[in-house]
Design an enzyme around this catalytic site. Structure first.
Site, PDB file in Angstrom:
ATOM      1  N   GLU A 148       0.801  -1.236   0.000  1.00  0.00           N
ATOM      2  CA  GLU A 148       0.000   0.000   0.000  1.00  0.00           C
ATOM      3  C   GLU A 148       0.827   1.276   0.000  1.00  0.00           C
ATOM      4  OE1 GLU A 148      -2.812  -0.520   3.212  1.00  0.00           O
ATOM      5  OE2 GLU A 148      -3.572  -2.384   2.358  1.00  0.00           O
ATOM      6  N   GLU A 253      -6.350 -10.480  -1.361  1.00  0.00           N
ATOM      7  CA  GLU A 253      -7.155 -10.230  -0.158  1.00  0.00           C
ATOM      8  C   GLU A 253      -8.627 -10.185  -0.548  1.00  0.00           C
ATOM      9  OE1 GLU A 253      -5.746  -6.864   2.153  1.00  0.00           O
ATOM     10  OE2 GLU A 253      -3.652  -7.393   1.820  1.00  0.00           O
TER      11      GLU A 253
HETATM   12  O1  9MR Z   1      -7.720  -7.830   8.305  1.00  0.00           O
HETATM   13  C1  9MR Z   1      -6.765  -7.078   9.012  1.00  0.00           C
HETATM   14  C2  9MR Z   1      -7.343  -6.591  10.331  1.00  0.00           C
HETATM   15  O2  9MR Z   1      -7.600  -7.701  11.198  1.00  0.00           O
HETATM   16  C3  9MR Z   1      -6.379  -5.626  10.993  1.00  0.00           C
HETATM   17  O3  9MR Z   1      -6.996  -5.052  12.131  1.00  0.00           O
HETATM   18  C4  9MR Z   1      -5.972  -4.537  10.025  1.00  0.00           C
HETATM   19  C5  9MR Z   1      -4.889  -3.640  10.605  1.00  0.00           C
HETATM   20  O4  9MR Z   1      -3.704  -4.356  10.795  1.00  0.00           O
HETATM   21  O5  9MR Z   1      -5.457  -5.076   8.826  1.00  0.00           O
HETATM   22  C6  9MR Z   1      -6.346  -5.902   8.148  1.00  0.00           C
HETATM   23  O6  9MR Z   1      -5.719  -6.390   6.971  1.00  0.00           O
HETATM   24  C7  9MR Z   1      -5.376  -5.421   5.986  1.00  0.00           C
HETATM   25  C8  9MR Z   1      -4.144  -5.916   5.286  1.00  0.00           C
HETATM   26  O7  9MR Z   1      -3.110  -6.140   6.206  1.00  0.00           O
HETATM   27  C9  9MR Z   1      -3.671  -4.917   4.239  1.00  0.00           C
HETATM   28  N1  9MR Z   1      -4.750  -4.600   3.316  1.00  0.00           N
HETATM   29  C10 9MR Z   1      -6.014  -4.205   3.895  1.00  0.00           C
HETATM   30  C11 9MR Z   1      -6.448  -5.285   4.895  1.00  0.00           C
HETATM   31  C12 9MR Z   1      -7.822  -4.988   5.439  1.00  0.00           C
HETATM   32  O8  9MR Z   1      -7.733  -3.815   6.193  1.00  0.00           O
END
Ligand code: 9MR
Length: 362
Positions: A148, A253
């Site tokens: 990102e 994802e």
């Molecule tokens: O699904 C993840 C959630 O449990 C966490 O709280 C959050 C912050 O770390 O991240 C989510 O995963 C993200 C991923 O790491 C990067 N792309 C977006 C995902 C959804 O927010």
């Protein structure tokens, strides 16, 4: 009572018996099928999930435990234990691990967020990538090296890394990862990079890494989309344009929200939150058939597209196993009931699951 054979097959398959091929079997030879999982699942605390994961998936991504905040909580302290357990779990079950992630602006440890001086940020950057990537080289299949880094208009996000290290930090991250993890595939991962402007930014970034003579093996399009509104044309253009750069294309994802969007834009930026208001959580007592059907047809459209380009796509990963664990129950509004995945809250396959499998035998 006599039951006609077709009805019997449907009955049996709805209960997920051996007659229904698992996702990984249905798409074997096309692409890997993965899911994001968390420690509850790698520690096999939940028997239904423990049965389901190795049967359905041949790839996994740790949803949170390999993020900097958790893995590197203090300057000279690393917390490897959860990731070591995850790697052992994956090895026992013959599942490939995509480690997630090395460099991301979000979920940073407090000591780094407070850091002002560029030399200290650089020292963190080198130590973090080198220590973690080398420890898991040969243990994990791949890394999301940078996650990102782009804004919606394709420019670089103004993260601590851009501010302190300058625009070459992404090339440097891949260079360090390549050195530390020569046996591991290295990826760039982002959301909305199927959209034209952000896609152009991702293409420029990949070309810059390649022009520097540094290895990048693939690009992950996250795929946080909306049921009934999947941007198929942009996705197809992205598959073609990214693969023309000679890199693997992955959907890393995947989930399709069925709930109303409080905004007129689509984002997976965890820093953004919206207030709850009337009408925003319509399905607390279950998903109506019409919404279930729309989710199934949206997934089927997507998988038909994936199959048309299977030679260019190496992996499709769902962001979670079942609806109950999805981050979309809390994003962008906390405490809603969403249904974005192929398995329901009891780990039972939904219509979407059967629609995905059916794309193999139209
Ligand atoms: O699904 C993840 C959630 O449990 C966490 O709280 C959050 C912050 O770390 O991240 C989510 O995963 C993200 C991923 O790491 C990067 N792309 C977006 C995902 C959804 O927010």
């Amino acid at each position: 009572m006599r039951i006609a054979l077709p009805a019997l097959i449907v009955l049996v398959s709805l209960h997920g018996s051996a007659q229904t091929p698992a996702l990984k079997e249905a798409f074997r030879g096309d692409f890997l099928i993965g899911a994001a999982i968390n420690t509850r699942q790698t520690e096999e605390k939940d028997t239904a999930a423990a049965r389901l994961i190795p049967r359905q998936f041949d790839a996994l991504t740790p949803e949170n435990i390999m993020k900097a905040e958790i893995m590197h909580p203090a300057w000279d302290r690393y917390n490897f234990d959860p990731a070591d357990k995850l790697v052992a779990y994956a090895q026992r079950n013959h599942i490939k691990v995509n480690a997630h992630n090395l460099i991301w602006h979000s979920q940073l440890p407090t000591f780094l967020r407070r850091m002002q001086d560029a030399d200290s940020v650089r020292a963190y950057f080198v130590n973090h990538i080198t220590t973690i990537a080398s420890r898991y080289d040969g243990q994990v299949y791949s890394w999301d090296v940078v996650n990102e880094a782009l804004n919606e208009d394709g420019t670089l996000r103004n993260s601590i890394f851009l501010k302190k290290l300058g625009p070459d930090y992404i090339v440097e991250a891949f260079r360090l990862a390549q050195k530390a993890a020569p046996h591991t595939r290295l990826y760039y991962n982002d959301y909305n990079i199927e959209q034209p402007k952000k896609r152009a930014g991702a293409i420029a970034l990949i070309k810059k890494i390649q022009a520097a003579g540094v290895r990048i093996d693939g690009v992950g399009i996250q795929g946080h989309w909306k049921s009934g509104n999947v941007p198929l044309a942009a996705i197809e253009a992205s598959i073609l344009e990214f693969s023309a750069l000679g890199v693997e294309v992955m959907f890393t994802e995947l989930d399709l929200s069925v709930l109303p969007n409080p905004w007129d834009h689509n984002t997976a930026d965890v820093g953004q939150v919206a207030a709850n208001r009337a009408g925003m959580n319509p399905y607390t007592n279950g998903l109506p058939d019409s919404a279930q059907d729309l989710l199934a047809s949206s997934y089927a459209d997507l998988f038909r597209l994936f199959l048309r380009h299977k030679g260019k796509i190496s992996r499709i990963t769902f962001w979670g196993i079942d609806d109950g664990m999805s981050w979309l129950n809390d994003f962008p509004i906390r405490g809603r009931t969403n249904y974005p995945l192929p398995f329901d809250r009891n780990y039972q396959p939904k219509k979407a699951y059967f629609a995905i499998i059916a794309t193999k035998n139209p």
